[in-house]
Design an enzyme around this catalytic site. Structure first.
Site, PDB file in Angstrom:
ATOM      1  N   ASP A  82       3.639   1.664   6.687  1.00  0.00           N
ATOM      2  CA  ASP A  82       4.173   1.862   5.339  1.00  0.00           C
ATOM      3  C   ASP A  82       3.049   2.398   4.430  1.00  0.00           C
ATOM      4  O   ASP A  82       1.897   1.958   4.527  1.00  0.00           O
ATOM      5  CB  ASP A  82       4.667   0.492   4.840  1.00  0.00           C
ATOM      6  CG  ASP A  82       5.480   0.582   3.569  1.00  0.00           C
ATOM      7  OD1 ASP A  82       5.946   1.679   3.230  1.00  0.00           O
ATOM      8  OD2 ASP A  82       5.651  -0.480   2.918  1.00  0.00           O
ATOM      9  N   ASP A 104       2.495   8.777   2.251  1.00  0.00           N
ATOM     10  CA  ASP A 104       2.886   8.645   0.852  1.00  0.00           C
ATOM     11  C   ASP A 104       1.968   9.486  -0.025  1.00  0.00           C
ATOM     12  O   ASP A 104       0.848   9.094  -0.342  1.00  0.00           O
ATOM     13  CB  ASP A 104       2.831   7.173   0.428  1.00  0.00           C
ATOM     14  CG  ASP A 104       3.292   6.997  -1.013  1.00  0.00           C
ATOM     15  OD1 ASP A 104       3.705   8.003  -1.633  1.00  0.00           O
ATOM     16  OD2 ASP A 104       3.237   5.861  -1.514  1.00  0.00           O
ATOM     17  N   GLU A 134       7.938  10.635   0.785  1.00  0.00           N
ATOM     18  CA  GLU A 134       8.498  10.126  -0.473  1.00  0.00           C
ATOM     19  C   GLU A 134       8.418  11.204  -1.533  1.00  0.00           C
ATOM     20  O   GLU A 134       7.387  11.864  -1.697  1.00  0.00           O
ATOM     21  CB  GLU A 134       7.750   8.873  -0.946  1.00  0.00           C
ATOM     22  CG  GLU A 134       8.286   8.359  -2.293  1.00  0.00           C
ATOM     23  CD  GLU A 134       7.802   6.954  -2.655  1.00  0.00           C
ATOM     24  OE1 GLU A 134       7.473   6.173  -1.742  1.00  0.00           O
ATOM     25  OE2 GLU A 134       7.757   6.650  -3.860  1.00  0.00           O
ATOM     26  N   HIS A 209      12.191   1.987  -1.606  1.00  0.00           N
ATOM     27  CA  HIS A 209      11.015   1.125  -1.769  1.00  0.00           C
ATOM     28  C   HIS A 209      11.268   0.205  -2.961  1.00  0.00           C
ATOM     29  O   HIS A 209      12.063   0.529  -3.838  1.00  0.00           O
ATOM     30  CB  HIS A 209       9.767   1.970  -2.035  1.00  0.00           C
ATOM     31  CG  HIS A 209       9.240   2.604  -0.791  1.00  0.00           C
ATOM     32  ND1 HIS A 209       8.030   2.272  -0.243  1.00  0.00           N
ATOM     33  CD2 HIS A 209       9.784   3.530   0.021  1.00  0.00           C
ATOM     34  CE1 HIS A 209       7.845   2.980   0.866  1.00  0.00           C
ATOM     35  NE2 HIS A 209       8.900   3.758   1.041  1.00  0.00           N
ATOM     36  N   GLY A 210      10.537  -0.920  -2.975  1.00  0.00           N
ATOM     37  CA  GLY A 210      10.768  -1.864  -4.066  1.00  0.00           C
ATOM     38  C   GLY A 210      12.099  -2.562  -3.881  1.00  0.00           C
ATOM     39  O   GLY A 210      12.901  -2.686  -4.808  1.00  0.00           O
TER      40      GLY A 210
HETATM   41  P1  13P Z   1       9.033  -5.036  -2.835  1.00  0.00           P
HETATM   42  O1  13P Z   1       7.708  -5.706  -2.737  1.00  0.00           O
HETATM   43  O2  13P Z   1       9.503  -4.806  -4.221  1.00  0.00           O
HETATM   44  O3  13P Z   1      10.069  -5.719  -1.983  1.00  0.00           O
HETATM   45  O4  13P Z   1       8.845  -3.568  -2.233  1.00  0.00           O
HETATM   46  C1  13P Z   1       8.345  -3.414  -0.945  1.00  0.00           C
HETATM   47  C2  13P Z   1       8.048  -1.994  -0.647  1.00  0.00           C
HETATM   48  O5  13P Z   1       8.632  -1.091  -1.190  1.00  0.00           O
HETATM   49  C3  13P Z   1       7.010  -1.705   0.347  1.00  0.00           C
HETATM   50  O6  13P Z   1       6.897  -0.350   0.620  1.00  0.00           O
END
Ligand code: 13P
Length: 392
Positions: A82, A104, A134, A209-210
């Site tokens: 990631d 990224d 991304e 993501h997030g």
């Molecule tokens: P969160 O920590 O908000 O779950 O996001 C994880 C993420 O996007 C890792 O790439």
């Protein structure tokens, strides 16, 4: 060995409108919790390590544990790098066991993002490994990881997304439509129309993501609009941390094992909850049937050294081979050995592990391999037997 091709896994999710959780882990305790949670949910999953976390742990042993655990698991699993920051990171991630990678460059201008992502795609595809890029920018709010994503959200434009995918040939695209890394402040507003437009234009699995902190119906809405992978970290980290805080409150003198005792179960419970919200629960069997297994290849070269090659020359050649061949992208292990039993025909040999069958060709033509093979090895090993064995 249900380590599977991540392309197949995400295409299945995309076609069937559910999302696979990509769970970022930082140690083997989290790994165990994630696998327990996915097994309880009967869900496929992606075991993910984020380069931004590598200052907290050594990815080598953690990825080795992911590979070992994935091979033992009945679930279809893939292993992902990631937020890869550079070509070197991509190469290293693949060497350490990842069969999916993200480059990224989303913080950079469009043309530079395209250039870097395209280079990552060329490298990873030569190893048979799919790539996530991304476009747009997912900022951080607060919490464990958020400071690593400074600045404001930049939403992904459908026009740019189409051009980006065409130029880079990424397999999956992470889009920015309103989520943030880390903890959310207030209720997130997702731009679902934008997401649907991107999905219609691209037709490839999309990534969010997030992932932490949305409502169950929001996750469903994402999956219905082409999101096939949801990155999830902060909720797992917070669930784990809560058990540590509780243990410390209960017993301020608690030792490490007591402090960590409930971490695995907390991670398992949160993972299971996420898989259910993402629509991935109960999908393991059908996903496994739809996925090609991920197979490594052992490149075997048996040889007899030329008459008169002395021990020091042979040792120097082997040392150079170990060093140079390990640098070829897609090579996971370089082993040189001498016969300890069996027929005398081939007293020495190399066993070189490739990430997949795609590496066979890329390795053969790679300048580092050619320089060693033609310049050093073949003149000293006129009689050779080589073959490539795919795991079966
Ligand atoms: P969160 O920590 O908000 O779950 O996001 C994880 C993420 O996007 C890792 O790439």
């Amino acid at each position: 060995m249900p380590l599977v091709d991540m392309r197949d896994l995400l295409r299945h999710a995309h076609a069937n409108r559910y999302a696979v959780g990509a769970f970022d882990l930082v140690d083997t305790r989290m790994l165990e919790g994630i696998l327990v949670g996915c097994e309880r949910a009967g869900a496929p999953a992606i075991l993910s390590v984020a380069e931004s976390h590598f200052r907290h742990f050594d990815p080598g042993p953690v990825l080795a544990a992911c590979v070992a655990a994935a091979r033992r698991s009945p679930l279809p699993l893939a292993i992902h790098l990631d937020h890869g920051e550079s070509l070197e990171s991509i190469e290293r991630g693949i060497a350490l066991g990842c069969n999916g990678v993200m480059l990224d460059a989303s913080h950079l201008p469009f043309a530079e993002n395209v250039r870097r992502t395209r280079a990552a795609v060329e490298l990873a595809h030569a190893c048979g490994v799919p790539v996530e890029g991304e476009l747009g920018y997912v900022a951080g709010a607060e919490g464990e990881d958020a400071e690593l994503h400074p600045g404001e959200i930049v939403y992904t434009s459908p026009d740019e997304a189409e051009a980006f995918v065409a130029r880079t040939q990424v397999d999956f695209l992470a889009v920015s439509i309103g989520t943030v890394h880390g903890r959310l402040r207030g209720t997130p507003r997702l731009d679902l129309e934008r997401l649907a437009a991107i999905d219609r234009r691209l037709g490839i699995p999309l990534v969010i993501h997030g992932g932490t902190g949305l409502a169950a119906e929001q996750y469903r809405a994402l999956a219905e609009r082409g999101v096939a992978k949801i990155n999830y970290f902060t909720a797992l980290a917070d669930a784990a941390a809560r058990t540590v805080h509780a243990a410390a409150r209960e017993d301020p003198q608690a030792g490490l094992l007591r402090l960590l005792r409930d971490v695995r179960e907390a991670v398992a419970a949160e993972t299971e909850r996420a898989c259910r919200m993402f629509g991935a629960a109960g999908r393991a069997g059908e996903a496994l049937a739809a996925c090609r297994p991920w197979r490594e290849v052992e490149h075997v070269v048996l040889y007899r050294p030329r008459e008169g090659l002395d021990g020091a020359e042979l040792a120097a050649m082997v040392e150079e081979g170990r060093r140079q061949l390990a640098k070829v992208p897609g090579v996971r292990r370089v082993f040189h050995g001498r016969k300890v039993a069996g027929r005398d025909d081939w007293p020495l040999g190399w066993v070189i592990r490739f990430a997949s069958a795609a590496v066979v060709e890329a390795y053969r033509d790679h300048p580092l391999h050619l320089a060693f093979a033609d310049g050093r090895f073949r003149p000293n090993a006129p009689e050779r037997l080589s073959l490539d064995l795919e795991e079966w």
